[in-house]
Design an enzyme around this catalytic site. Structure first.
Site, PDB file in Angstrom:
ATOM      1  N   ASP A  98       0.797  -1.230   0.000  1.00 56.17           N
ATOM      2  CA  ASP A  98       0.000   0.000   0.000  1.00 56.17           C
ATOM      3  C   ASP A  98       0.831   1.282   0.000  1.00 56.17           C
ATOM      4  OD1 ASP A  98      -3.116  -0.818   0.778  1.00 56.17           O
ATOM      5  OD2 ASP A  98      -1.628  -2.271   1.453  1.00 56.17           O
ATOM      6  N   ASP A 100      -2.200  -1.906  -4.144  1.00 51.56           N
ATOM      7  CA  ASP A 100      -2.380  -0.458  -4.031  1.00 51.56           C
ATOM      8  C   ASP A 100      -1.074   0.296  -4.242  1.00 51.56           C
ATOM      9  OD1 ASP A 100      -5.089  -0.526  -3.719  1.00 51.56           O
ATOM     10  OD2 ASP A 100      -5.105  -0.167  -1.568  1.00 51.56           O
ATOM     11  N   ASN A 149      -7.531  -2.606  -4.142  1.00 51.17           N
ATOM     12  CA  ASN A 149      -8.846  -2.065  -4.463  1.00 51.17           C
ATOM     13  C   ASN A 149      -8.767  -0.676  -5.075  1.00 51.17           C
ATOM     14  OD1 ASN A 149      -7.940  -1.362  -1.727  1.00 51.17           O
ATOM     15  ND2 ASN A 149      -9.831  -0.206  -1.576  1.00 51.17           N
ATOM     16  N   HIS A 150      -7.615  -0.007  -4.978  1.00 56.88           N
ATOM     17  CA  HIS A 150      -7.467   1.321  -5.578  1.00 56.88           C
ATOM     18  C   HIS A 150      -7.010   1.247  -7.027  1.00 56.88           C
ATOM     19  CE1 HIS A 150      -7.950   4.261  -2.184  1.00 56.88           C
ATOM     20  NE2 HIS A 150      -7.855   3.127  -1.495  1.00 56.88           N
TER      21      HIS A 150
END
Length: 649
Positions: free
Chosen positions: A25, A65, A133-134
């Site tokens: 992330d 991410d 999810n981004h």
């Protein structure tokens, strides 16, 4: 339990230890337009790659991410490509040997799937990443921003999930010395869908058949780790117990020390994000990355604190517990004085935290700590006067990085116990309701009173989210076309005539609300055990070709009539040397010559099969290595995608 390989002599450590820098992330591009924090994500992402280069790791593994936006800006793309090129390219040879065909896991076969085997570029440190999810695929062609990084040869994008209701997880097999690594990845899937897919045995994990006890199995996921709701997370009990290590992305709280699951017998490490994307308690822990040293089946994790991360301090204050501020009508001055003193304390604490993060690295003369992130969460229940939050925050312009939201005032609410979850998720659910009102929630609330006849509500809600949050202009159009095509195909399959066409259409429309509103009570309780899924071996057993040292060991399933061959060695074009690439020392290129003993219970592969698999012009004799699911004895039952569809609640 994992062992520390630091006691091994240096020669053995270098030749047989796979060193992996793990992180997750980085959210490159977050807040890039902020005048103070605009470069934070670029700096922290570059620091991770610099650590990998300085520590001479074999590879980098990211948990999703990479980008904050689904369609990253040109600036974000440039900064990510720049950092990858500066730190991951070079003439240092990569010591990892690829033993599998990666076409099932890395997508486009027209370009080299694993970048360090490409003769056109010199990759010193390969980067492997799943999507989160981004930065998930969207739009025409279902491309992700990671596809751009892969086609440039800078990132190996693996763990794709083409079908949410039929997930096949195939590993990338790597070897260094006698250490064998099976790298698995599941890119982000909407949590409810993945939960149901596991419950319905629609997730298959393929395993190497030969030397199965010698592989170090590493899984990378990007899902909710904690149970915010009964089904919107991935329970650790769903993950098969043959894994040794799980890298957990998506959760931003840094839990780099990891935790051992005694039931599933694997270790879970949650690196957390490299940048604070929200002013929440989970972001306050110091940010780390780690270096995972794997030798055989043993591993040791070395945690490294990031030095460039902006310090973040959060404090919870309950005014009713502060004795110096009595509850009365005129107490605004006392409240403000107390809160200002707390902000000053937090700034001092943040500066000390930054100097601590520098460790033994000397600080440049006159270098000052970056402006910190400060957040006070103030409970003023009980009759206390407050000031406008932004006006209060503006007092600290030039002293904090978030000069518009330093303080958050709230009144304590009485939580009620939910009958469905019996109070287990009350706090988390309330926080979600208060702090994050999503477009999808608005759509679902609207559709509760305005039912659709032909389109499923959950699919339309997801399409609206992609349209609004991910700028996917065709999301709603594609959703409508997909659902209409399903209904048309269903009518065609039923051979509906003109006489009963309207009746069949009405029947389909009447059935849709029943399906979408069905309460899945059987999903509310976790299973006692989720075993490796049942699959048809004849249909789902791809074949890998391996070196001649494996020739004496064959699988009893090798006689399957529908095996799919996968090249384990790169094509001759990928083996050509470039002018810049240096040769490995002979001590590092020796193959593992240990020959396993043949099991008496294993059936031999028929001579015809062996002759087909050994007819190669390559100098090394080839044999077969099978993937299969050992617990599978029956074929799993699947819904016909064109006929039936189970929709999420």
């Amino acid at each position: 339990m994992p062992n520390d390989p630091s006691d091994m002599n240096n020669e053995l450590h270098n030749e047989n230890t796979i060193r992996i820098l793990i992180s997750s992330d980085p959210h490159v591009g977050y807040g890039e337009k902020d005048p103070v924090r605009g470069n934070d994500s670029f700096v922290s992402f570059n620091e991770i790659l610099e650590i990998a280069r300085e520590r001479d790791v074999d590879m980098i593994l990211l948990g999703g991410d990479i980008f904050h936006d689904n369609k990253p800006s040109r600036k974000a793309l440039y900064q990510a490509l720049r950092s990858l090129r500066l730190n991951c390219l070079g003439d240092k040879p990569c010591e990892l040997e690829l033993l599998s065909d990666t076409s099932l896991t890395t997508g486009d076969t027209a370009v080299c799937n694993i970048n360090y085997l490409d003769p056109n570029i010199n990759v010193a440190i390969p980067v492997f990443s799943i999507h989160g999810n981004h930065d998930d695929p969207s739009g025409d062609g279902r491309y992700s921003a990671l596809d751009i990084l892969q086609v440039t040869g800078l990132v190996n994008y693996f763990g794709r999930v083409p079908e949410n209701d039929n997930i096949v997880v195939s590993p990338i097999l790597l070897q260094k010395g006698f250490t064998k690594l099976a790298l698995y990845g599941i890119s982000n899937v909407r949590d409810e869908r993945l939960y149901h897919s596991f419950r319905e045995n629609k997730v298959k994990f393929l395993r190497p058949d030969l030397y199965r006890d010698e592989w170090f199995n590493l899984l990378t996921v990007h899902q909710n780790h904690s149970a915010h709701t009964p089904t919107s997370y991935l329970p650790e009990s769903f993950i098969q117990d043959f894994y040794d290590f799980v890298l957990w992305g998506h959760e931003h709280e840094c839990l780099i020390d990891g935790s051992y699951n005694p039931t599933q017998k694997f270790t879970v490490v949650q690196p957390g994000s490299t940048i604070a994307t929200s002013l929440s308690p989970g972001e306050t822990a110091p940010k780390h990355c780690g270096i995972l040293n794997i030798t055989g089946k043993d591993f040791h994790l070395e945690k490294i604190r990031l030095r460039t991360v902006r310090p973040f301090i959060m404090k919870d204050i309950i005014l009713s517990e502060v004795s110096s501020i009595p509850p009365m009508v005129e107490n605004k001055k006392e409240v403000l004085t107390y809160l200002i003193s707390k902000v000053e304390e937090a700034i001092t604490e943040a500066n000390a935290q930054w100097y601590e993060a520098q460790g033994t690295v000397p600080v440049v003369e006159n270098e000052k700590p970056p402006l910190p992130l400060i957040r006070l969460r103030v409970d003023y229940t009980g009759g206390y006067q407050t000031e406008n939050p932004q006006r209060f925050s503006n007092r600290f312009v030039g002293r904090v990085a978030n000069a518009t939201d330093v303080v958050q005032f709230y009144l304590k609410k009485k939580y009620t116990r939910s009958k469905r979850n019996d109070g287990l998720y009350t706090s988390a659910v309330e926080d979600i309701k208060i702090n994050s009102l999503r477009v999808e929630s608005l759509v679902n609330e609207y559709l509760k009173t305005n039912r659709l006849e032909c389109l499923p509500e959950d699919s339309l809600g997801e399409a609206v989210v992609n349209f609004v949050e991910k700028d996917d202009r065709d999301a709603i159009k594609e959703c409508v076309e997909t659902q209409l095509n399903k209904q048309i195909n269903l009518l065609v399959k039923k051979r509906v005539t003109e006489e009963n066409l309207e009746q069949e259409i009405s029947s389909i429309i009447n059935d849709l609300p029943k399906i979408s509103t069905t309460k899945r009570k059987d999903y509310e309780e976790l299973p006692e055990e989720v075993s490796e899924t049942s699959i048809n071996i004849a249909e789902h057993t791809p074949v890998l070709k391996h070196t001649s040292s494996l020739l004496d060991h064959h699988s009893p399933l090798a006689t399957s009539s529908s095996e799919h061959e996968m090249e384990a060695t790169p094509s001759p074009a990928l083996l050509k040397k470039t002018n810049k690439r240096r040769e490995l020392p002979s001590s590092l290129t020796k193959k593992n010559t240990r020959t396993p003993q043949r099991s008496k219970e294993v059936k031999k592969v028929p001579a015809r099969k062996l002759s087909q698999s050994t007819k190669k012009s390559d100098k090394n004799t080839q044999s077969t290595l099978l993937f299969y699911d050992p617990s599978s004895t029956t074929e799993a039952q699947y819904l016909d995608n064109e006929d039936d569809e189970i929709l999420d609640d």
